[in-house]
Structures are given as C-alpha cells and as structure tokens.
Design a protein around this motif. Structure first.
Motif, mmCIF file in Angstrom:
data_model
loop_
_atom_site.group_PDB
_atom_site.id
_atom_site.type_symbol
_atom_site.label_atom_id
_atom_site.label_comp_id
_atom_site.label_asym_id
_atom_site.label_seq_id
_atom_site.Cartn_x
_atom_site.Cartn_y
_atom_site.Cartn_z
ATOM 1 N N LYS A 247 30.932 -25.561 15.726
ATOM 2 C CA LYS A 247 31.831 -24.636 16.895
ATOM 3 C C LYS A 247 32.224 -23.094 16.292
ATOM 4 O O LYS A 247 31.203 -22.684 16.774
ATOM 5 N N ASN A 248 32.280 -23.404 15.496
ATOM 6 C CA ASN A 248 33.000 -22.091 14.625
ATOM 7 C C ASN A 248 31.654 -21.279 13.856
ATOM 8 O O ASN A 248 32.018 -20.016 14.318
ATOM 9 N N LYS A 249 30.838 -22.110 13.180
ATOM 10 C CA LYS A 249 29.577 -21.652 13.033
ATOM 11 C C LYS A 249 28.917 -21.383 13.690
ATOM 12 O O LYS A 249 28.106 -19.849 13.627
ATOM 13 N N ARG A 250 28.258 -22.086 15.027
ATOM 14 C CA ARG A 250 27.456 -21.084 15.945
ATOM 15 C C ARG A 250 28.029 -19.706 16.337
ATOM 16 O O ARG A 250 27.221 -19.045 17.059
ATOM 17 N N ARG A 251 29.406 -20.087 17.010
ATOM 18 C CA ARG A 251 30.024 -18.657 17.512
ATOM 19 C C ARG A 251 29.919 -17.649 16.460
ATOM 20 O O ARG A 251 29.850 -16.725 17.102
ATOM 21 N N SER A 252 29.732 -17.669 15.143
ATOM 22 C CA SER A 252 29.760 -16.971 14.745
ATOM 23 C C SER A 252 28.834 -16.080 14.439
ATOM 24 O O SER A 252 28.040 -14.747 14.518
ATOM 25 N N GLN A 253 27.448 -16.642 14.399
ATOM 26 C CA GLN A 253 25.698 -16.858 14.879
ATOM 27 C C GLN A 253 25.468 -15.897 16.087
ATOM 28 O O GLN A 253 25.179 -15.009 16.236
ATOM 29 N N LEU A 254 25.937 -16.477 17.092
ATOM 30 C CA LEU A 254 26.433 -15.894 18.801
ATOM 31 C C LEU A 254 26.911 -14.365 18.172
ATOM 32 O O LEU A 254 26.434 -13.805 18.844
ATOM 33 N N MET A 255 27.499 -14.324 17.877
ATOM 34 C CA MET A 255 28.795 -12.871 17.495
ATOM 35 C C MET A 255 28.103 -12.653 16.827
ATOM 36 O O MET A 255 28.109 -11.084 16.896
ATOM 37 N N SER A 256 27.209 -12.700 15.495
ATOM 38 C CA SER A 256 26.591 -10.913 14.760
ATOM 39 C C SER A 256 25.389 -11.400 15.324
ATOM 40 O O SER A 256 24.401 -10.185 15.519
ATOM 41 N N MET A 257 24.781 -11.458 16.633
ATOM 42 C CA MET A 257 23.535 -11.437 16.926
ATOM 43 C C MET A 257 23.280 -10.503 18.725
ATOM 44 O O MET A 257 22.673 -9.639 18.518
ATOM 45 N N SER A 258 24.695 -10.755 18.813
ATOM 46 C CA SER A 258 24.774 -10.196 20.537
ATOM 47 C C SER A 258 25.442 -8.685 19.357
ATOM 48 O O SER A 258 25.119 -7.234 20.381
ATOM 49 N N LEU A 259 26.091 -8.424 18.042
ATOM 50 C CA LEU A 259 25.937 -7.314 17.554
ATOM 51 C C LEU A 259 25.758 -6.570 17.551
ATOM 52 O O LEU A 259 25.348 -5.462 16.795
ATOM 53 N N ARG A 260 24.220 -7.074 16.773
ATOM 54 C CA ARG A 260 23.077 -6.480 15.901
ATOM 55 C C ARG A 260 22.199 -5.882 16.765
ATOM 56 O O ARG A 260 21.291 -6.259 17.996
ATOM 57 N N HIS A 261 22.008 -4.313 17.201
ATOM 58 C CA HIS A 261 21.677 -2.895 18.137
ATOM 59 C C HIS A 261 20.248 -3.346 17.370
ATOM 60 O O HIS A 261 19.013 -4.023 17.921
ATOM 61 N N PHE A 262 19.398 -3.162 16.082
ATOM 62 C CA PHE A 262 18.335 -3.224 16.125
ATOM 63 C C PHE A 262 18.206 -5.084 14.457
ATOM 64 O O PHE A 262 18.956 -4.989 13.347
ATOM 65 N N GLY A 263 16.757 -5.154 15.009
ATOM 66 C CA GLY A 263 16.217 -5.872 14.304
ATOM 67 C C GLY A 263 15.794 -5.530 12.214
ATOM 68 O O GLY A 263 16.160 -5.855 11.397
ATOM 69 N N GLY A 264 16.030 -4.246 12.300
ATOM 70 C CA GLY A 264 15.426 -3.219 11.230
ATOM 71 C C GLY A 264 13.550 -2.733 11.910
ATOM 72 O O GLY A 264 13.871 -2.245 13.041
ATOM 73 N N TYR A 265 12.853 -2.489 10.575
ATOM 74 C CA TYR A 265 11.909 -1.180 11.259
ATOM 75 C C TYR A 265 10.249 -1.113 10.639
ATOM 76 O O TYR A 265 10.531 -2.249 9.885
ATOM 77 N N PHE A 266 9.422 -0.951 11.335
ATOM 78 C CA PHE A 266 8.996 -1.177 10.642
ATOM 79 C C PHE A 266 7.732 0.618 10.426
ATOM 80 O O PHE A 266 8.040 1.193 11.329
ATOM 81 N N TYR A 267 7.233 0.794 9.354
ATOM 82 C CA TYR A 267 6.913 2.018 8.518
ATOM 83 C C TYR A 267 6.097 1.773 7.971
ATOM 84 O O TYR A 267 5.169 1.086 7.390
ATOM 85 N N GLU A 268 5.008 3.008 8.698
ATOM 86 C CA GLU A 268 3.747 3.734 7.619
ATOM 87 C C GLU A 268 4.115 3.978 6.575
ATOM 88 O O GLU A 268 4.998 5.030 6.466
ATOM 89 N N PRO A 269 3.509 4.358 4.729
ATOM 90 C CA PRO A 269 3.546 4.552 3.895
ATOM 91 C C PRO A 269 3.292 6.708 4.398
ATOM 92 O O PRO A 269 2.490 6.893 5.559
ATOM 93 N N GLY A 270 4.339 7.605 4.110
ATOM 94 C CA GLY A 270 4.223 8.330 4.122
ATOM 95 C C GLY A 270 5.511 9.046 6.058
ATOM 96 O O GLY A 270 5.276 10.412 5.909
ATOM 97 N N ALA A 271 5.548 7.939 6.281
ATOM 98 C CA ALA A 271 7.293 8.369 7.532
ATOM 99 C C ALA A 271 7.829 9.084 7.151
ATOM 100 O O ALA A 271 8.287 9.745 8.256
ATOM 101 N N PHE A 272 8.958 9.053 5.934
ATOM 102 C CA PHE A 272 9.927 9.704 6.009
ATOM 103 C C PHE A 272 9.828 9.955 3.578
ATOM 104 O O PHE A 272 8.758 9.099 3.499
ATOM 105 N N PRO A 273 10.031 11.111 3.496
ATOM 106 C CA PRO A 273 10.162 11.488 2.113
ATOM 107 C C PRO A 273 10.214 10.769 1.438
ATOM 108 O O PRO A 273 9.456 10.038 0.333
ATOM 109 N N THR A 274 11.821 9.903 2.102
ATOM 110 C CA THR A 274 12.116 9.080 0.273
ATOM 111 C C THR A 274 13.029 7.466 1.522
ATOM 112 O O THR A 274 14.170 7.848 2.485
ATOM 113 N N ILE A 275 12.736 6.475 0.592
ATOM 114 C CA ILE A 275 13.688 5.398 1.181
ATOM 115 C C ILE A 275 14.502 5.717 1.391
ATOM 116 O O ILE A 275 15.304 5.323 2.860
#
Length: 336
Positions: A247-275
């Motif tokens: 139960k503790n492990k599942r609740r921790s994972q659910l809280m992590s999912m609910s607090l995550r606004h973005f999973g990340g970004y797709f980007y193309e080469p040259g979209a910004f100067p420095t990664i």
C-alpha cells in the motif's frame, strides 16, 4: 472433559479422574483463562498455559491454578520439536512483581527483597518492556531447565521402591528377600529464579514435585520438520506487514504521478542554443530529440487510470479486514 476407561476395570478410576478434572476447571476460575491460550495461538502461532499452586484457601495442599501466559513473556528452547516439550531443554518465564508479592512467595528472603530497587525494564528486557507496564516493579525471571541425575530404585516383580533413602544394611536385607537394585540416568526439571538479575530467589528441584514443565503449549500451525522457527510455528491470521508495504509503495507512486506536470519535452535540433541552459530552467525533465520543424513539444504525463484508484481503495479495505495481527502485538514503545 471426560475420561473414558481403557478396560472395564478402569471405569471407577475414569469417573474419579473426570470429577477431579471438572473440579480443577471450576476451582479458581481456571476454565475462563484457558481460552486465552488458544487466542494467542491463533494470533501469533503459540500460546502458553501455566500450571501452578495457590495456597490462599487451602494452606496445606493448595489449589491447582491454570493461567494464560503472554507469548511475549515466555522464551522457550527454539530447537524443541515435540508438542509435549519432552525434548525442550529450557523455558524462561518473565514476570513483573511488587516487593509484597515476592515477600509472600519467599518469606526467608524478606530483608534481601526489601533492599532491591524497583525499576523500569532495561533495554535488554524487551520481552517485558514491550508490554507497556506502568510504574516501577521487580523483574523476576524463572528459568526452568532440564537436568540429568542418577536415580536409584529397587524392584521386585512390578513393585518399585525409591532407594535413595535406604541405608546399606537395609538394602542388603532387601536384596536377600528378592529385591533387585537398579541405577539409571533420568531427566528431571529444575528451576532457577532471580530478581533484577542480582538476587537468587530459588535454585532447586521443580517446586511442584513433578519432572515435567508446568507449561502447556497451545499451537496454531505447528510444523516441527522446519528448522526455521518462523516457519515451524505460525498463527492463523493474515500478516499485515506485506499488505502495508504494498500500500505504501502504491500510494507513493500515485502521489508522484499526480504531482508530475510534464513527462518531458520533444525537441528538434536547433530549437534552443544550449541544452544545458534549458535543462536548468525546466528542472531536468526528459528531453527527446526529433526532426524536422525545430519546435519544442511537451510530453503529456501518463493519465491515472480509474482501475488504479479502485485498487488503492481495495487494499485500504483489505487492511481493515486483516485486523489485529502479530505485527501489531508487542511493538516497541517510542522513547520520550
């Protein structure tokens, strides 16, 4: 409890035994304490009943008492495999007594008992400390152990007579009349009692005058073939620990999912100067390079499935159904 005769000639003796057992169960309210031993067996796999004598009413012969002893107050030889304790080498019983109780039981040591210091259980006495005792008392430890001694008897046919108190002249006379001396090693039960690990109260033969332990084990599931004690003796209630961890492990994972606004970004080469600079500003989210429009697109976070929420509710109710269990018994007291 009723005793049945083995042969027809045993009928009178069986009826007497039945009446004696009935009197023992009714006397001193013994029958009301026996079920608690079975309750401990269901919870933690092993309960203990303790047989003793009480001299409050009968000051000569005493009355038989049967009391339930907490499994946290008894430390038995972990290598015993016989349910009648015939191969058990020792049993240690912890009690927590007042000075008045000890003086009544050991009147010859009244002065020494008065000099004892009543105290709280020490760190090494976790068996006592876990029981949430209030106040300061005397910690008494009874060590019942198996010993071996030479026993001398004389026999004639099926008659047996103890020869320990017979002098040489009388023994010679008995031998001339057909008695045969026999000497063998036999096991006997002795007891050593200490108070606060400093005062020896008693060290000698079993005070009850019998060569068996005054303890009766009550088992839940008893499998003596196992070498590991935790598998040899088991209760019948479900274990809460594994369910709680899940139960503790599942609740921790659910809280992590609910607090995550973005999973990340797709980007193309040259979209910004420095990664590196972009990573610092966005908090180190996952970056996935792609082609061809030179744009940055957020990766949508995973959606929380309704089945996961229902599973969480199911396990919450499951823990309520488990109820009291060994993991909740004898827990350590928090230091304050």
């Amino acid at each position: 409890i009723h005793v049945f005769p083995i042969e027809s000639s045993d009928q009178d003796r069986a009826e007497i035994y039945s009446e004696v057992i009935k009197w023992i169960l009714l006397s001193e309210r013994n029958k009301y304490f026996i079920p608690y031993g079975f309750k401990s067996a269901v919870h933690v796999g092993l309960g203990w009943l303790y047989v003793d004598q009480k001299f409050d009413r009968d000051m000569v012969d005493g009355d038989v008492t049967i009391r339930n002893v907490s499994p946290f107050h008894v430390l038995a030889d972990p290598n015993f495999t016989q349910p009648d304790l015939s191969d058990c080498q020792y049993i240690i019983r912890y009690t927590y007594c007042t000075k008045a109780d000890l003086k009544m039981r050991y009147p010859d040591l009244e002065k020494e008992i008065s000099d004892l210091t009543e105290k709280e259980p020490s760190e090494s006495d976790e068996t006592i400390k876990n029981q949430k005792y209030k106040g300061k008392k005397i910690i008494v430890k009874e060590r019942w152990y198996r010993s071996y001694e030479t026993k001398r008897v004389i026999v004639k046919g099926r008659e047996v007579m103890d020869a320990s108190g017979i002098n040489a002249v009388k023994l010679q006379f008995l031998k001339a009349t057909g008695w045969k001396p026999i000497q063998k090693q036999v096991s006997t039960i002795r007891m050593c009692t200490t108070a606060n690990d400093s005062l020896l109260l008693y060290d000698g033969p079993n005070p009850l005058g019998i060569d068996i332990y005054p303890f009766v084990p009550v088992f839940g599931w008893f499998t003596p073939d196992h070498n590991d004690w935790q598998y040899r003796v088991q209760g019948m209630v479900r274990i809460l620990k594994d369910s709680q961890r899940e139960k503790n492990k599942r609740r921790s994972q659910l809280m992590s999912m609910s607090l995550r606004h973005f999973g990340g970004y797709f980007y193309e080469p040259g979209a910004f100067p420095t990664i590196t600079q972009f990573t610092k500003q966005t908090g180190g989210f996952l970056l996935v390079e792609k082609n061809p429009d030179k744009a940055v697109t957020p990766i949508a976070p995973p959606q929380m499935s309704q089945s996961i929420v229902e599973l969480e509710q199911f396990h919450s109710n499951d823990m309520k159904e488990i109820g009291p269990n060994p993991d909740l018994l004898g827990q350590m007291m928090s230091k304050s």
